[in-house]
Design an enzyme around this catalytic site. Structure first.
Site, short mmCIF file in Angstrom:
data_model
loop_
_atom_site.label_atom_id
_atom_site.label_comp_id
_atom_site.label_asym_id
_atom_site.label_seq_id
_atom_site.Cartn_x
_atom_site.Cartn_y
_atom_site.Cartn_z
N ASP A 54 -9.58 5.41 -50.24
CA ASP A 54 -9.44 6.14 -48.98
C ASP A 54 -9.75 7.64 -49.06
O ASP A 54 -9.25 8.33 -49.95
CB ASP A 54 -7.99 6.07 -48.48
CG ASP A 54 -7.49 4.67 -48.34
OD1 ASP A 54 -8.23 3.73 -48.67
OD2 ASP A 54 -6.34 4.50 -47.91
N GLN A 70 -8.40 8.94 -52.59
CA GLN A 70 -7.67 8.12 -53.54
C GLN A 70 -8.53 7.91 -54.77
O GLN A 70 -9.69 7.48 -54.67
CB GLN A 70 -7.31 6.78 -52.91
CG GLN A 70 -6.29 6.88 -51.78
CD GLN A 70 -4.89 7.12 -52.31
OE1 GLN A 70 -4.18 6.20 -52.67
NE2 GLN A 70 -4.49 8.39 -52.34
N TRP A 78 -9.04 -0.01 -59.42
CA TRP A 78 -7.84 0.61 -58.86
C TRP A 78 -6.79 0.78 -59.95
O TRP A 78 -6.60 -0.09 -60.80
CB TRP A 78 -7.31 -0.27 -57.73
CG TRP A 78 -6.26 0.37 -56.87
CD1 TRP A 78 -6.46 1.02 -55.70
CD2 TRP A 78 -4.84 0.39 -57.11
NE1 TRP A 78 -5.25 1.46 -55.19
CE2 TRP A 78 -4.24 1.09 -56.04
CE3 TRP A 78 -4.03 -0.09 -58.12
CZ2 TRP A 78 -2.88 1.30 -55.95
CZ3 TRP A 78 -2.65 0.12 -58.06
CH2 TRP A 78 -2.10 0.81 -56.97
N ARG A 184 3.61 4.36 -44.89
CA ARG A 184 2.69 5.25 -45.60
C ARG A 184 1.63 5.90 -44.71
O ARG A 184 1.53 5.65 -43.52
CB ARG A 184 2.00 4.47 -46.72
CG ARG A 184 1.31 3.17 -46.32
CD ARG A 184 0.68 2.53 -47.55
NE ARG A 184 0.12 1.22 -47.31
CZ ARG A 184 0.73 0.08 -47.56
NH1 ARG A 184 1.96 0.09 -48.05
NH2 ARG A 184 0.14 -1.07 -47.33
N GLU A 236 -2.50 0.51 -41.52
CA GLU A 236 -2.60 1.60 -42.48
C GLU A 236 -3.38 2.77 -41.88
O GLU A 236 -4.07 2.63 -40.87
CB GLU A 236 -3.29 1.13 -43.76
CG GLU A 236 -2.53 0.05 -44.50
CD GLU A 236 -3.18 -0.37 -45.79
OE1 GLU A 236 -2.48 -0.41 -46.81
OE2 GLU A 236 -4.39 -0.69 -45.79
#
Length: 527
Positions: A54, A70, A78, A184, A236
Site C-alpha cells: 500500500d 508498506q 510480505w 486500521r 481497508e
C-alpha cells in the site's frame, strides 16, 4: 493494511522482529540498482528492492510530494511492515529516501496517512515550522498469535525537517482498539467548518469517523457502511474527500473504501460512495455498488494531503492479493499505479467518480506519432509507427460508432499487445453484449498462480457517436481510461518476452478509427 493470506508468513519471517530495525536501506544501495530488471516498470514507482504494497502517508509540502509505502526491506515477500519513503517534485520522478518508520515494541507499521499541521495544533513544531504528522496502524504480532482481538491500534509520528526524519509520539497509541479485529488504515484531514481533524478508520466492514483538535486526542463520532456497498471482504484503506461536480458549483463528498476480497474482477479492489459530510456523519443515497477501477490490479489507493490548487490526486498499489506474493519478480516486488487526478460527474441522478492520468505525464513524453483515420478490418498494426519494444507508450484512440451504416459493424473491437511467442493481452469492447473487457489468459510466459489468467468485464453501453480510449502501457502493465474517465481498468502481465506489437483489432466487421496518437514515454529512472 495487510492480507490474511500472509498470516502464516508473519509467523515465519516476523519472529520477534517488531522490536528490531531492518539491516538494509534501499536508499543506501540506490546507485547499484539498474531499474532494468525483467518486468521492472519504467513509468511507475517501484522500491529499489524488495517488497512494497500500500501507498501510505502521501502529503505535499514545500514543493515536494512525499510517498510512503508498506515495505519489507529484507525480502521480496510480505514481512514485518515498515514505511518506505520516496520524494518527488513532479509526481513522476522519484528519489528514494531512508526508511521512515520501523516496527517497534507496539507492532509492525501498517498503512496510514500524513498531514501538514499548519497551525501546530499538535505542538510538535512551531508556527514558523509546522510539523508533518503521520498516522499509522500498529499491528501487534504477539497479540495476534495469542488469538486475541485487540491486535491493531493507531499511532502517530512527526517530522520537523520536511519529512526527512520522524519521531514517534512517546504516548502511542493515540486511538486504542475498541474490540474490533480489523481496525486500521487511518486517513486524516483538516475539516475547516468544524475546526477539527477528521480520521476515517477501516473497522471490519464499516468506516468509523473520529475527530480531534490536536492530532493526539481523538473522539469517536459515527460510522458508515452497514447495508451498503460490497461486503464480500474486509474493508481497508478508506479516504474521505470533497469533489466539485463537473460543470457545476455543487460539491459532494466521496468515501473511497478498499475491499479484500470482493472486487468485481476477483480479489482486492476499490469501491466508492458519493454523499455528504457535515463534520460528524457521512451519508449517501447511493444504492448501487460503484468501483473506482474494474481491473485486477489497483488496490489501497488514497489521495495526497495538501496537493496544490485543490487537486485530488490518488495513487494505488498495482497488484492483487490473490497472487501478490507469487508473481515472477525477484529483486523487488510491487509497484504503484500512475498517479491519477480524480473528478466527479453527474449522470442523471447518479454521481460517478472519474480518474485520469495526472497532467505531469507530459514530463515523460518523447516522440509522438499522430494516427490518421482508417477503417479497421480485422487488424491494424500501430507499433509499426513507433519503437514500442524499447519504451513505454501512451496510446490515444478515437473510435466512431455512429457512421457505420454502410459497413458490417464489428461485434468486438479493441487493442491487443502481443509478442512473437504468441502471448498477448486484449483490451476490448463487445458491441453486442455492451461491455468492456480485458482478457489476459495468454498474458504470461509461465503459470505462477491459478488466480491470474482469465477475462473480466465491465458492463457499459457506449451511446455516444465517438468514444476516446487512453492506454498507458508499461513493461508489464496497462492502465485503460475511457468514457471520460468513468471507466478505468488496470492490469499487469508477465509475458516470457516483452510485448512489442500494438494491434487494433476487430471481430466480424469493421470499426472507424477516426484518429489518435502514440507517444513514447521516457523512463522515470534515467532522466
Amino acid at each position: 493494511m495487510r492480507s490474511l493470506l500472509y498470516v502464516a508468513l508473519t509467523v515465519v519471517v516476523g519472529l520477534s522482529a517488531c522490536t528490531g530495525k531492518a539491516k538494509k536501506d534501499p536508499a543506501a544501495k540506490e546507485g547499484a540498482v539498474s531499474y532494468q530488471e525483467k518486468y521492472r516498470p519504467q513509468i511507475h514507482f517501484t522500491p529499489a528492492e524488495h517488497w512494497m504494497n500500500d501507498p501510505n502517508g502521501m502529503v505535499y509540502y514545500e514543493g515536494e510530494y512525499h510517498l510512503f509505502y508498506q515495505h519489507y526491506p529484507e525480502a521480496s515477500v510480505w514481512g514485518p511492515m515498515h514505511w518506505g519513503h520516496a520524494i518527488s517534485k513532479d509526481l513522476v520522478h522519484w528519489e528514494h529516501q531512508p526508511i521512515a518508520l520501523y516496527p517497534d515494541s507496539l507492532g509492525y507499521i501498517f498503512s496510514g496517512s500524513a498531514v501538514v499541521d499548519w497551525n501546530n495544533t499538535s505542538g510538535f513544531g512551531t508556527s514558523e515550522n509546522p510539523p508533518l504528522v503521520a498516522f499509522f496502524t500498529y499491528h501487534n504480532p504477539d497479540i495476534e498469535q495469542a488469538k486475541e482481538i485487540e491486535i491493531e491500534s493507531q499511532g502517530i509520528a512527526y517530522s520537523t525537517d520536511k519529512g526527512r526524519t520522524w519521531t514517534k509520539y512517546e504516548h502511542n497509541p493515540v486511538v486504542k482498539n475498541p474490540g474490533i479485529r480489523d481496525f486500521r488504515d487511518p486517513k486524516v484531514f483538516w475539516h475547516e467548518a468544524s475546526g477539527k481533524w477528521i480520521m476515517a478508520l477501516a473497522s471490519g466492514q464499516v468506516v468509523r469517523l473520529y475527530n480531534s483538535p490536536d492530532c493526539i486526542n481523538w473522539a469517536y463520532m459515527s460510522e458508515f457502511g452497514t447495508g451498503v456497498g460490497s461486503h464480500d471482504g474486509v474493508w481497508e484503506c478508506p479516504d474521505l474527500i470533497p469533489l466539485k461536480v463537473k460543470g457545476t458549483d455543487e460539491t459532494k463528498w466521496v468515501l473511497i473504501v478498499n475491499i479484500n476480497p470482493g472486487g468485481p474482477a476477483g480479489g482486492s479492489a476499490t469501491q466508492y460512495f458519493v454523499g455528504d459530510f457535515d463534520g460528524k456523519t457521512f451519508t449517501s443515497r447511493q444504492k448501487k455498488t460503484l468501483w473506482m477501477d474494474h481491473g485486477r490490479d489497483n488496490y489501497a489507493g488514497v489521495t495526497w494531503s495538501d496537493a496544490p490548487d485543490g487537486r485530488q490526486i490518488l495513487i494505488g498499489w498495482m497488484n492483487n492479493w490473490q497472487y501478490a506474493g507469487e508473481k515472477p519478480c525477484e529483486k523487488w516486488s510491487g509497484a504503484a499505479t500512475f498517479p491519477r487526478e480524480l473528478g466527479l460527474d453527474k449522470v442523471q441522478d447518479l454521481y460517478l467518480l472519474t480518474s485520469e492520468p495526472v497532467k505531469e505525464l507530459e514530463n515523460l513524453k518523447a516522440k509522438t506519432v499522430q494516427l490518421d483515420a482508417v477503417k479497421v478490418d480485422k487488424s491494424f498494426i500501430i507499433s509499426d509507427k513507433i519503437d514500442f519494444a524499447k519504451a513505454p507508450v501512451e496510446l490515444k484512440l478515437k473510435f466512431d460508432q455512429e457512421h457505420n451504416t454502410q459497413i458490417s459493424f464489428a461485434s468486438r473491437y479493441g487493442v491487443r499487445l502481443k509478442n512473437a511467442k504468441g502471448e498477448y493481452i486484449t483490451i476490448g469492447y463487445d458491441n453486442l453484449e455492451k461491455f468492456f473487457y480485458v482478457d489476459r489468459t495468454n498474458a504470461v510466459g509461465e503459470v505462477f498462480s491459478d488466480k491470474f489468467a482469465g477475462t473480466h468485464v465491465v458492463p457499459y453501453i457506449v451511446n455516444t457517436p465517438e468514444i476516446e480510449w487512453t492506454l498507458l502501457v508499461d513493461v508489464a502493465s496497462v492502465e485503460f481510461f475511457t468514457a471520460g474517465g468513468r471507466i478505468v481498468i488496470t492490469d499487469v502481465f508477465y509475458p516470457s518476452e516483452p510485448f512489442d506489437v500494438i494491434e487494433v483489432f476487430t471481430t466480424n466487421g469493421q470499426i472507424d478509427l477516426t484518429g489518435g496518437s502514440v507517444t513514447e514515454l521516457k523512463s522515470i529512472w534515467n532522466n
